[in-house]
Motif scaffolding. Sequence first.
Motif, PDB file in Angstrom:
ATOM      1  N   ASN A 102       4.941   8.244   9.214  1.00 59.07           N
ATOM      2  CA  ASN A 102       4.431   9.574   9.495  1.00 59.07           C
ATOM      3  C   ASN A 102       5.301  10.600   8.810  1.00 59.07           C
ATOM      4  OD1 ASN A 102       3.659  12.045  10.669  1.00 59.07           O
ATOM      5  ND2 ASN A 102       2.967  11.005  12.525  1.00 59.07           N
ATOM      6  N   HIS A 140       4.786   7.735  -5.698  1.00 53.40           N
ATOM      7  CA  HIS A 140       4.265   6.855  -4.662  1.00 53.40           C
ATOM      8  C   HIS A 140       5.302   6.716  -3.554  1.00 53.40           C
ATOM      9  CE1 HIS A 140       0.764   5.089  -6.934  1.00 53.40           C
ATOM     10  NE2 HIS A 140       1.424   5.714  -7.899  1.00 53.40           N
ATOM     11  N   GLU A 191       5.982   5.097   0.557  1.00 51.37           N
ATOM     12  CA  GLU A 191       5.531   3.988   1.391  1.00 51.37           C
ATOM     13  C   GLU A 191       4.532   4.457   2.442  1.00 51.37           C
ATOM     14  OE1 GLU A 191       6.119   0.850   0.938  1.00 51.37           O
ATOM     15  OE2 GLU A 191       7.422   1.260  -0.780  1.00 51.37           O
ATOM     16  N   SER A 192       3.538   3.620   2.696  1.00 47.94           N
ATOM     17  CA  SER A 192       2.579   3.917   3.760  1.00 47.94           C
ATOM     18  C   SER A 192       3.157   3.428   5.090  1.00 47.94           C
ATOM     19  CB  SER A 192       1.249   3.211   3.473  1.00 47.94           C
ATOM     20  OG  SER A 192       1.432   1.799   3.489  1.00 47.94           O
ATOM     21  N   VAL A 245       0.862  -1.173   0.000  1.00 50.17           N
ATOM     22  CA  VAL A 245       0.000   0.000   0.000  1.00 50.17           C
ATOM     23  C   VAL A 245       0.896   1.219   0.000  1.00 50.17           C
ATOM     24  CG1 VAL A 245      -1.829   1.255   1.176  1.00 50.17           C
ATOM     25  CG2 VAL A 245      -1.744  -1.240   1.313  1.00 50.17           C
ATOM     26  N   THR A 246       0.671   2.137  -0.941  1.00 50.63           N
ATOM     27  CA  THR A 246       1.478   3.351  -1.026  1.00 50.63           C
ATOM     28  C   THR A 246       0.594   4.578  -0.842  1.00 50.63           C
ATOM     29  OG1 THR A 246       1.227   3.497  -3.436  1.00 50.63           O
ATOM     30  CG2 THR A 246       3.117   2.256  -2.595  1.00 50.63           C
ATOM     31  N   LEU A 247       1.236   5.709  -0.626  1.00 46.98           N
ATOM     32  CA  LEU A 247       0.556   6.996  -0.553  1.00 46.98           C
ATOM     33  C   LEU A 247       0.974   7.824  -1.755  1.00 46.98           C
ATOM     34  CD1 LEU A 247       1.265   7.776   3.223  1.00 46.98           C
ATOM     35  CD2 LEU A 247      -0.797   6.738   2.256  1.00 46.98           C
TER      36      LEU A 247
END
Length: 319
Positions: free
Chosen positions: A312, A306, A308-309, A297-299
């Motif tokens: 923070n 993209h 990494e999720s 899952v990426t942000l």
Amino acid sequence: MSTVSRRGASSPHELTRIGERLSFVYLERCTVHRDSNAITAEDANGVTHLPSATIGTLLLGPGTRVTHQAMALLGESGTGVVWVGEHGVRYYAGGRALTRSSGLVEAQATAWANRRTRLDVARAMYRLRFPDEDTAGRTRKELLGMEGQRVRDCYRRESRRMDVPWRRREFNRDDFSAGDAPNQAITAAAQCMYGVSHSVVAALGCSPGLGFVHSGHERSFVMDVADFYRTEIAIPVAFDAAAEGEEDVATRTRRMLRDPINQIGLLDRCVQDIKGLLDYDGTRDTSESNGASQDRVTLLSDGDRHVESGHNYGDEIVW
């Protein structure tokens, strides 16, 4: 006792590839339960065991009851489940299969959202169905006319081949038996093909509603995909079934469809056709590219980058 979080979802590499599964299994008037890693169908004649991991989609007809444990196993196995009406004619509801990556649905949405690329994909779909036709530069009206003529020609050709009388396509939504044998068989074959294509669309994570030829329905893309094989598989099998008489023609059509679907490897072909039409190579799918078994899952950051999720970024600037 709660069973939440006791069993983890299967990883992509633990699941049977959709292209290597049986196309579909239709059940009616039985209770569907679970026995270890198999699905059982119990009726007046006894219990039948079905290997859930090798089923593409399970069609549940009238009179079926399914237990929670059975649905849990089907979900873990990535098996599509569709609730249908008598003879498989009506689609009532569908349980989605497991999906891992959003890559294909993003490619689908990107192609669909632009009017030019949406028409390009529609032309490619017609070219896939009718490879001897030049679809370059064709308008949608011309494409629809081309399809209509080809399908009518197919009806007449199959009618002559099997010596089955044919007048015209007729379908009464409220009374399946109102049609003659070939019309009943064509309807039954179409519904089976919708079930097969829906299972592949769901397994790949595509959106059933974003169609390129069909539009305005929650299963527009499913109908698009099913039509790829209408004149090649569905209509010829329907006339084969109709030639044997009107009694139980829908059941006979479903049985007769299974062999050609499996012989040509339709599920695998369907997967490849969808990816080809959407120009998708799967390089962003961790399950297909580098062999990783975990989901990624990426942000999204600026510039369509993209990151990494699970991190923070409050004190960082993401470039």
